[in-house]
Design an enzyme around this catalytic site. Structure first.
Site, PDB file in Angstrom:
ATOM      1  N   LYS A  40       8.549  -1.829   4.480  1.00 47.39           N
ATOM      2  CA  LYS A  40       8.107  -3.208   4.714  1.00 47.39           C
ATOM      3  C   LYS A  40       9.294  -4.180   4.763  1.00 47.39           C
ATOM      4  O   LYS A  40       9.266  -5.178   5.489  1.00 47.39           O
ATOM      5  CB  LYS A  40       7.099  -3.632   3.642  1.00 47.39           C
ATOM      6  CG  LYS A  40       5.768  -2.875   3.722  1.00 47.39           C
ATOM      7  CD  LYS A  40       5.065  -3.143   5.041  1.00 47.39           C
ATOM      8  CE  LYS A  40       3.671  -2.548   5.097  1.00 47.39           C
ATOM      9  NZ  LYS A  40       2.979  -2.853   6.357  1.00 47.39           N
ATOM     10  N   ASP A  80      -2.168   6.859  17.335  1.00 47.71           N
ATOM     11  CA  ASP A  80      -1.338   7.113  16.158  1.00 47.71           C
ATOM     12  C   ASP A  80      -0.051   6.333  16.382  1.00 47.71           C
ATOM     13  O   ASP A  80       0.737   6.659  17.272  1.00 47.71           O
ATOM     14  CB  ASP A  80      -1.050   8.615  16.027  1.00 47.71           C
ATOM     15  CG  ASP A  80      -0.117   8.916  14.857  1.00 47.71           C
ATOM     16  OD1 ASP A  80       0.463   7.974  14.280  1.00 47.71           O
ATOM     17  OD2 ASP A  80       0.043  10.109  14.530  1.00 47.71           O
ATOM     18  N   THR A  92      -8.828  -4.693   0.066  1.00 48.53           N
ATOM     19  CA  THR A  92      -9.155  -3.833   1.214  1.00 48.53           C
ATOM     20  C   THR A  92      -9.249  -2.395   0.709  1.00 48.53           C
ATOM     21  O   THR A  92      -8.872  -2.102  -0.434  1.00 48.53           O
ATOM     22  CB  THR A  92      -8.051  -3.883   2.294  1.00 48.53           C
ATOM     23  OG1 THR A  92      -6.887  -3.224   1.767  1.00 48.53           O
ATOM     24  CG2 THR A  92      -7.704  -5.303   2.713  1.00 48.53           C
ATOM     25  N   TYR A  97       7.344   2.518   0.455  1.00 49.99           N
ATOM     26  CA  TYR A  97       6.591   1.378   0.992  1.00 49.99           C
ATOM     27  C   TYR A  97       7.491   0.140   1.081  1.00 49.99           C
ATOM     28  O   TYR A  97       7.530  -0.542   2.121  1.00 49.99           O
ATOM     29  CB  TYR A  97       5.373   1.112   0.099  1.00 49.99           C
ATOM     30  CG  TYR A  97       4.405   0.098   0.657  1.00 49.99           C
ATOM     31  CD1 TYR A  97       3.579   0.413   1.732  1.00 49.99           C
ATOM     32  CD2 TYR A  97       4.302  -1.176   0.101  1.00 49.99           C
ATOM     33  CE1 TYR A  97       2.679  -0.518   2.242  1.00 49.99           C
ATOM     34  CE2 TYR A  97       3.405  -2.107   0.603  1.00 49.99           C
ATOM     35  CZ  TYR A  97       2.596  -1.779   1.671  1.00 49.99           C
ATOM     36  OH  TYR A  97       1.710  -2.694   2.171  1.00 49.99           O
TER      37      TYR A  97
HETATM   38  N1  LIG Z   1      -4.200  -4.800   1.187  1.00 49.94           N
HETATM   39  C1  LIG Z   1      -3.087  -5.321   0.697  1.00 49.94           C
HETATM   40  O1  LIG Z   1      -3.038  -5.747  -0.459  1.00 49.94           O
HETATM   41  C2  LIG Z   1      -1.861  -5.417   1.565  1.00 49.94           C
HETATM   42  C3  LIG Z   1      -0.774  -6.129   1.044  1.00 49.94           C
HETATM   43  C4  LIG Z   1       0.377  -6.246   1.812  1.00 49.94           C
HETATM   44  C5  LIG Z   1       0.435  -5.670   3.068  1.00 49.94           C
HETATM   45  N2  LIG Z   1      -0.638  -4.969   3.543  1.00 49.94           N
HETATM   46  C6  LIG Z   1      -0.501  -4.382   4.857  1.00 49.94           C
HETATM   47  O2  LIG Z   1      -1.544  -4.805   5.686  1.00 49.94           O
HETATM   48  C7  LIG Z   1      -1.814  -3.818   6.684  1.00 49.94           C
HETATM   49  C8  LIG Z   1      -3.302  -3.503   6.693  1.00 49.94           C
HETATM   50  O3  LIG Z   1      -3.619  -2.952   5.407  1.00 49.94           O
HETATM   51  P1  LIG Z   1      -5.098  -2.945   4.813  1.00 49.94           P
HETATM   52  O4  LIG Z   1      -4.966  -3.398   3.407  1.00 49.94           O
HETATM   53  O5  LIG Z   1      -6.018  -3.612   5.715  1.00 49.94           O
HETATM   54  O6  LIG Z   1      -5.328  -1.371   4.730  1.00 49.94           O
HETATM   55  P2  LIG Z   1      -6.496  -0.438   5.292  1.00 49.94           P
HETATM   56  O7  LIG Z   1      -6.179   0.900   4.688  1.00 49.94           O
HETATM   57  O8  LIG Z   1      -7.812  -1.052   5.067  1.00 49.94           O
HETATM   58  O9  LIG Z   1      -6.213  -0.392   6.870  1.00 49.94           O
HETATM   59  C9  LIG Z   1      -5.112   0.261   7.402  1.00 49.94           C
HETATM   60  C10 LIG Z   1      -5.505   0.821   8.762  1.00 49.94           C
HETATM   61  O10 LIG Z   1      -4.357   1.465   9.337  1.00 49.94           O
HETATM   62  C11 LIG Z   1      -4.814   2.644   9.964  1.00 49.94           C
HETATM   63  N3  LIG Z   1      -3.743   3.614  10.116  1.00 49.94           N
HETATM   64  C12 LIG Z   1      -3.112   4.337   9.153  1.00 49.94           C
HETATM   65  N4  LIG Z   1      -2.217   5.167   9.710  1.00 49.94           N
HETATM   66  C13 LIG Z   1      -2.274   4.964  11.050  1.00 49.94           C
HETATM   67  C14 LIG Z   1      -1.583   5.507  12.163  1.00 49.94           C
HETATM   68  N5  LIG Z   1      -0.656   6.471  12.010  1.00 49.94           N
HETATM   69  N6  LIG Z   1      -1.864   5.060  13.395  1.00 49.94           N
HETATM   70  C15 LIG Z   1      -2.821   4.098  13.561  1.00 49.94           C
HETATM   71  N7  LIG Z   1      -3.518   3.559  12.565  1.00 49.94           N
HETATM   72  C16 LIG Z   1      -3.240   3.982  11.311  1.00 49.94           C
HETATM   73  C17 LIG Z   1      -5.918   3.160   9.051  1.00 49.94           C
HETATM   74  O11 LIG Z   1      -6.742   4.109   9.700  1.00 49.94           O
HETATM   75  C18 LIG Z   1      -6.618   1.867   8.687  1.00 49.94           C
HETATM   76  O12 LIG Z   1      -7.632   1.575   9.622  1.00 49.94           O
HETATM   77  C19 LIG Z   1      -0.927  -2.620   6.330  1.00 49.94           C
HETATM   78  O13 LIG Z   1       0.245  -2.655   7.116  1.00 49.94           O
HETATM   79  C20 LIG Z   1      -0.589  -2.874   4.881  1.00 49.94           C
HETATM   80  O14 LIG Z   1       0.622  -2.244   4.497  1.00 49.94           O
HETATM   81  C21 LIG Z   1      -1.791  -4.835   2.823  1.00 49.94           C
END
Ligand SMILES: NC(=O)c1ccc[n+]([C@@H]2O[C@H](COP(=O)([O-])OP(=O)(O)OC[C@H]3O[C@@H](n4cnc5c(N)ncnc54)[C@H](O)[C@@H]3O)[C@@H](O)[C@H]2O)c1
Length: 258
Positions: free
Chosen positions: A159, A63, A192, A155
């Site tokens: 970020k 975590d 995602t 958020y």
């Molecule tokens: N998908 C998008 O459009 C997008 C855009 C900008 C930024 N992001 C960023 O990219 C990163 C990955 O996002 P994603 O889209 O792959 O999302 P996702 O939800 O597919 O993956 C996020 C992962 O983080 C894990 N997680 C959540 N809380 C946690 C914790 N307390 N400890 C450990 N793991 C934890 C989840 O279990 C999951 O496996 C994130 O930081 C997200 O904010 C995503």
């Protein structure tokens, strides 16, 4: 091509989405990969995919908001793989909520994972890398860390803070000669489970319509895919980027051009 040969990489959020794709790409490029996440099932699946492709990986339950968990995990990774050269702080959560409906507990939950988690990873990861001679940290921020967004106060705040945390860490590491580079990537709309979760309150037809609306907003004419971001993370993590630190790379298909 083995851009990460002989390197050990720890990837948080490695159980899903961008983190999983990055873990698989890193392993294919020769890294031994520590997949860290709260989602044990998803983490095991990532490790299984890497193993099936002939790569090396192990799952570490973590975590990212828990300091004691970080203090246990980083030495465990070093012990298991013999060092740590790359850290990707990818774990994150999204919260789409109007300001009046956002409780302080909501705000703190988002910042605890997205920001505190990145701080703790940077702190513990940088220390381990220094002891091993150096490395690279890549923090996943967002275009929401550069531009304001409606219904995303927590958020965006988290970020945006990751963006400057990255630059402060890069500056300090360079100043003290740690040989650790720190950079951030800023994805746009990447397909995602996180993005699907943002439209999950609609019925099936509504979800399809919402995803299509998102697609139409993209100058590139398509949503981003996890591999689009993973490739850029790979570049920043690799020696090809060895003169790049404190930089931010937007990966958004042009979403924030104008
Ligand atoms: N998908 C998008 O459009 C997008 C855009 C900008 C930024 N992001 C960023 O990219 C990163 C990955 O996002 P994603 O889209 O792959 O999302 P996702 O939800 O597919 O993956 C996020 C992962 O983080 C894990 N997680 C959540 N809380 C946690 C914790 N307390 N400890 C450990 N793991 C934890 C989840 O279990 C999951 O496996 C994130 O930081 C997200 O904010 C995503």
């Amino acid at each position: 091509m083995a851009e990460l040969r002989d390197k050990v990489a720890l990837i948080t959020g490695g159980a899903s989405g961008i983190g999983r794709e990055t873990a698989c790409l890193f392993a294919a490029q020769g890294a031994r990969v520590a997949v860290a996440d709260i989602d044990e099932g998803g983490g095991a699946e990532t490790v299984a995919r890497i193993a099936a492709a002939g790569g090396a990986a192990a799952f570490f339950p973590l975590d990212v908001a828990d300091e004691a968990a970080w203090e246990a995990t980083v030495p465990a990774v070093v012990e298991r793989f013999g060092g740590l050269q790359v850290l990707v702080n990818g774990a994150g959560i999204e919260l789409v909520r109007k300001i009046p409906d956002t409780s302080l507990a909501d705000f703190r939950r988002v910042t605890a994972i997205n920001l505190d988690g990145t701080f703790l990873g940077t702190k513990l990861g940088m220390t381990a890398m220094r002891q091993g001679g150096g490395g690279a940290i890549v923090n996943i921020s967002s275009v929401a860390g550069i531009n304001g967004q409606i219904r995303q106060i927590a958020y965006c705040a988290s970020k945006g803070a990751v963006r400057l945390l990255t630059k402060a860490a890069a500056m300090e590491a360079a100043h003290y000669g740690y040989n650790v580079r720190v950079n951030s990537v800023h994805p746009g709309t990447i397909e995602t489970p996180m993005v699907h979760g943002m439209v999950a309150h609609h019925d099936e037809a509504g979800q399809r319509a919402a995803m299509e609306k998102l697609r139409q907003m993209q100058p590139a004419g398509r949503l981003g895919q996890p591999i689009d971001v993973a490739k850029v993370i790979l570049f920043l993590a690799s020696d090809a980027a060895d003169f790049i630190t404190g930089a931010e790379i937007v990966v958004d298909g042009g979403l924030t051009i104008g």
